[in-house]
Design a protein around this motif. Structure first.
Motif, PDB file in Angstrom:
ATOM      1  N   GLY A  20       0.250  -1.460  -0.048  1.00 11.72           N
ATOM      2  CA  GLY A  20       0.173  -0.174  -0.303  1.00 11.72           C
ATOM      3  C   GLY A  20       0.968   1.442  -0.418  1.00 11.72           C
ATOM      4  O   GLY A  20       0.825   2.372  -1.339  1.00 11.72           O
ATOM      5  N   VAL A  21       1.791   0.920   0.931  1.00  6.86           N
ATOM      6  CA  VAL A  21       2.815   2.465   1.233  1.00  6.86           C
ATOM      7  C   VAL A  21       3.448   2.728  -0.308  1.00  6.86           C
ATOM      8  O   VAL A  21       3.617   3.923  -0.952  1.00  6.86           O
ATOM      9  CB  VAL A  21       3.459   2.226   2.242  1.00  6.86           C
ATOM     10  CG1 VAL A  21       4.940   3.345   2.092  1.00  6.86           C
ATOM     11  CG2 VAL A  21       2.637   2.538   3.529  1.00  6.86           C
ATOM     12  N   GLN A  24       1.276   3.748  -3.878  1.00  2.34           N
ATOM     13  CA  GLN A  24       0.975   4.970  -3.590  1.00  2.34           C
ATOM     14  C   GLN A  24       1.669   6.286  -3.151  1.00  2.34           C
ATOM     15  O   GLN A  24       1.741   7.202  -4.746  1.00  2.34           O
ATOM     16  CB  GLN A  24      -0.295   5.422  -1.704  1.00  2.34           C
ATOM     17  CG  GLN A  24      -0.801   6.505  -2.023  1.00  2.34           C
ATOM     18  CD  GLN A  24      -1.462   6.445   0.021  1.00  2.34           C
ATOM     19  OE1 GLN A  24      -0.420   5.781   0.828  1.00  2.34           O
ATOM     20  NE2 GLN A  24      -2.814   6.768  -0.137  1.00  2.34           N
ATOM     21  N   LYS A  75      -3.554   4.610   7.508  1.00  2.00           N
ATOM     22  CA  LYS A  75      -5.537   3.516   6.469  1.00  2.00           C
ATOM     23  C   LYS A  75      -4.468   2.331   6.449  1.00  2.00           C
ATOM     24  O   LYS A  75      -3.174   1.605   6.056  1.00  2.00           O
ATOM     25  CB  LYS A  75      -5.502   5.125   4.736  1.00  2.00           C
ATOM     26  CG  LYS A  75      -5.365   6.058   5.369  1.00  2.00           C
ATOM     27  CD  LYS A  75      -6.167   6.381   4.162  1.00  2.00           C
ATOM     28  CE  LYS A  75      -6.343   8.085   3.958  1.00  2.00           C
ATOM     29  NZ  LYS A  75      -6.256   8.864   2.888  1.00  2.00           N
ATOM     30  N   TRP A  77      -4.367  -0.724   4.675  1.00  2.00           N
ATOM     31  CA  TRP A  77      -3.515  -1.050   2.479  1.00  2.00           C
ATOM     32  C   TRP A  77      -4.253  -1.764   1.867  1.00  2.00           C
ATOM     33  O   TRP A  77      -4.187  -0.600   0.936  1.00  2.00           O
ATOM     34  CB  TRP A  77      -2.396  -2.697   2.712  1.00  2.00           C
ATOM     35  CG  TRP A  77      -3.759  -3.745   3.123  1.00  2.00           C
ATOM     36  CD1 TRP A  77      -3.721  -4.805   4.428  1.00  2.00           C
ATOM     37  CD2 TRP A  77      -4.258  -4.690   1.851  1.00  2.00           C
ATOM     38  NE1 TRP A  77      -4.455  -6.019   3.897  1.00  2.00           N
ATOM     39  CE2 TRP A  77      -4.995  -5.421   2.930  1.00  2.00           C
ATOM     40  CE3 TRP A  77      -4.321  -4.422   0.791  1.00  2.00           C
ATOM     41  CZ2 TRP A  77      -6.121  -6.781   2.386  1.00  2.00           C
ATOM     42  CZ3 TRP A  77      -5.065  -5.221   0.050  1.00  2.00           C
ATOM     43  CH2 TRP A  77      -5.847  -6.134   0.273  1.00  2.00           C
ATOM     44  N   MET A  80      -5.348   2.672   1.021  1.00  2.00           N
ATOM     45  CA  MET A  80      -3.682   3.203   0.579  1.00  2.00           C
ATOM     46  C   MET A  80      -3.578   2.428  -1.387  1.00  2.00           C
ATOM     47  O   MET A  80      -3.123   3.102  -1.873  1.00  2.00           O
ATOM     48  CB  MET A  80      -2.717   2.334   0.764  1.00  2.00           C
ATOM     49  CG  MET A  80      -2.317   3.788   2.090  1.00  2.00           C
ATOM     50  SD  MET A  80      -1.089   2.856   2.814  1.00  2.00           S
ATOM     51  CE  MET A  80      -1.439   2.241   4.644  1.00  2.00           C
TER      52      MET A  80
END
Length: 133
Positions: A20-21, A24, A75, A77, A80
């Motif tokens: 996710g990080v 994004q 947030k 995953w 994201m």
């Protein structure tokens, strides 16, 4: 910018947070992001509730991790990746893994754009950076 590919093999929450990080961040930098979900990673991309899980060796840290996520308003995953998709990120399920597990597009969460083979992912990320999570 360039191309950034993420191969998602694991289904644990700690690794999914990284997906996710990174998806994004790369999308916000203007990268063309492609997420290729295969084997155990597919467990998180089925329709239904997304479960929290850690590798056995880190299970003792679950309460601390959950507390930190809440305190810092991090947030999920899933959220994201949804935000990364709003910036153009594509999420693909591996056709071979789907065949092995008997999965069809209808079994997958709507966040998944399509089911493609490895060759398509490799072609889509040609001359880009690819990481394995």
């Amino acid at each position: 910018m360039g191309k950034f590919g993420i191969i998602v093999f694991s289904a644990t929450t700690d690794r999914m947070m990284s997906v996710g990080v990174l998806s994004q961040a790369a999308a916000s930098l203007g990268e063309d992001v492609e997420i290729f979900v295969t084997f155990w990673g597919l467990l998180n991309f089925l329709k239904g509730e997304k479960k929290f899980s850690l590798p056995k060796e880190f299970e003792n840290f679950s309460p601390q991790l959950i507390k930190g996520i809440k305190e810092h308003n991090v947030k999920s995953w899933y959220e994201m990746i949804k935000e990364a998709k709003e910036m153009g990120t594509k999420v693909h399920a591996c056709s071979l893994a789907c065949d092995i597990f008997g999965l069809k597009k209808d079994d997958l969460d709507p966040i998944v754009d399509d089911i493609v083979g490895a060759a398509t992912f490799i072609s889509n990320t040609e001359n880009g950076r690819v990481i394995f999570i």
